[in-house]
Scaffold this active site. Structure first.
Site, PDB file in Angstrom:
ATOM      1  N   HIS A  86       0.907  -1.135  -0.171  1.00 48.84           N
ATOM      2  CA  HIS A  86      -0.068  -0.049   0.016  1.00 48.84           C
ATOM      3  C   HIS A  86       0.760   1.182   0.218  1.00 48.84           C
ATOM      4  O   HIS A  86       0.642   1.969  -0.774  1.00 48.84           O
ATOM      5  CB  HIS A  86      -0.993  -0.069   1.337  1.00 48.84           C
ATOM      6  CG  HIS A  86      -1.687   1.193   1.198  1.00 48.84           C
ATOM      7  ND1 HIS A  86      -3.075   1.086   0.859  1.00 48.84           N
ATOM      8  CD2 HIS A  86      -1.652   2.550   1.649  1.00 48.84           C
ATOM      9  CE1 HIS A  86      -3.661   2.332   0.764  1.00 48.84           C
ATOM     10  NE2 HIS A  86      -2.734   3.176   1.365  1.00 48.84           N
ATOM     11  N   HIS A 140       3.095   6.296  -1.863  1.00 51.37           N
ATOM     12  CA  HIS A 140       3.692   7.572  -1.128  1.00 51.37           C
ATOM     13  C   HIS A 140       5.171   7.228  -1.434  1.00 51.37           C
ATOM     14  O   HIS A 140       5.783   7.939  -0.548  1.00 51.37           O
ATOM     15  CB  HIS A 140       3.324   7.515  -0.001  1.00 51.37           C
ATOM     16  CG  HIS A 140       1.734   7.622   0.515  1.00 51.37           C
ATOM     17  ND1 HIS A 140       1.027   8.977  -0.043  1.00 51.37           N
ATOM     18  CD2 HIS A 140       0.746   6.580   1.053  1.00 51.37           C
ATOM     19  CE1 HIS A 140       0.086   8.695   0.337  1.00 51.37           C
ATOM     20  NE2 HIS A 140      -0.344   7.573   0.805  1.00 51.37           N
ATOM     21  N   LYS A 184      -4.844  10.571  -8.540  1.00 50.50           N
ATOM     22  CA  LYS A 184      -4.861  10.963  -6.873  1.00 50.50           C
ATOM     23  C   LYS A 184      -4.921  12.485  -6.704  1.00 50.50           C
ATOM     24  O   LYS A 184      -3.629  12.873  -7.331  1.00 50.50           O
ATOM     25  CB  LYS A 184      -3.403  10.322  -6.716  1.00 50.50           C
ATOM     26  CG  LYS A 184      -3.193  10.451  -5.093  1.00 50.50           C
ATOM     27  CD  LYS A 184      -2.932   8.992  -4.538  1.00 50.50           C
ATOM     28  CE  LYS A 184      -2.716   9.218  -3.014  1.00 50.50           C
ATOM     29  NZ  LYS A 184      -2.829   7.991  -2.241  1.00 50.50           N
TER      30      LYS A 184
END
Length: 285
Positions: free
Chosen positions: A158, A174, A220
């Site tokens: 993730h 990220h 995003k």
């Protein structure tokens, strides 16, 4: 906003200072910020593009290949099926790669600082092999993103690789190395930087950025990420915050170098659900 956590700020600055593998802006890589991103909602398929070129103008890939923590980290990025609801299959080779990566980061000063700090708090096992098992469980143990579904996710996937939900939503992603590699293969389209309220544009030496991008057909609207830091640095920060708190969502305000950040860590049972930095301000303003 929450008061500054001085104890964590001190620890994280020591880690920053000892992060010998961190890449230097302008020397090891250059970014091209271009325009400010327009408004967007999660799930939009088309948004204004304020950046015609890539975010990463160049990255010294020799350094990435020659630094063990980066090299072992990059070998993990292709191990995942990014779509949630598709069960992950973990092969023996992938387990070996996960272990190589953990061995590489555990040998760094940054992870040693994290381990020492967690030992003082009685939150880590003293034996390195046990601590490694603990890290494996937190980051690599598979779980289902939604209750009752097949195990389709893990903290590492993730946070560092990114996932998609029903082809409409980007989850996580990220990490700057993954962003750079996806962009290089034209899978990611950088749409521009996201400025904070009353803040002029970021500059090309900033090592924490908020950006907008599309990946695998979704947008995003805002994603925040460290830039140039080593994988062990991010791993250490998120692990410490995760182990310090039992809350489902933990937000800690810290000052690292010139950056005032809110570090957000969400738990999924005994595992990391997501983790990322939110830039609050920089002292150069």
């Amino acid at each position: 906003r929450k008061a500054l956590n001085h104890e964590l700020s001190k620890l994280f600055n020591e880690m920053w200072d000892r992060d010998v593998n961190r890449l230097v802006p302008g020397k090891d890589y250059t970014i091209d910020l271009q325009g400010k991103a327009g408004a967007a909602q999660q799930g939009d398929s088309a948004v204004q593009d304020s950046a015609a070129r890539h975010l990463f103008h160049n990255v010294n890939e020799e350094r990435l290949k020659n630094i063990k923590t980066f090299a072992t980290f990059i070998s993990l990025l292709d191990n995942y099926e990014t779509s949630t609801s598709v069960a992950e299959v973990v092969t023996p080779e992938e387990i070996a790669e996960n272990n190589c990566f953990l061995d590489a980061i555990l040998a760094t000063e940054v992870m040693k600082l994290a381990h020492e700090y967690l030992l003082k708090k009685k939150l880590a096992k003293p034996n390195l092999a046990d601590f490694k098992d603990q890290l494996y469980d937190i980051w690599f143990q598979l779980y289902a993103r939604k209750e009752g579904d097949r195990p389709d996710s893990c903290g590492f996937e993730h946070v560092f690789v990114g996932e998609t939900r029903r082809g409409k939503q980007i989850l996580g992603l990220h990490n700057w190395v993954q962003f750079y590699l996806q962009e290089k293969h034209n899978h990611i389209d950088y749409k521009g930087y996201v400025a904070r309220k009353n803040k002029t544009r970021p500059d090309k030496d900033d090592q924490v950025l908020s950006i907008q991008f599309s990946w695998k057909g979704s947008v995003k609207p805002i994603g925040s990420t460290f830039i140039g830091v080593s994988p062990e640095f991010e791993f250490a920060l998120y692990t410490v915050i995760f182990l310090l708190s039992e809350e489902r969502v933990t937000r800690e305000t810290v000052k690292i170098e010139e950056y005032e950040l809110q570090m957000v860590v969400c738990r999924h049972g005994h595992h990391i659900g997501t983790a990322y930095p939110v830039l609050l301000s920089t002292s150069s303003e």
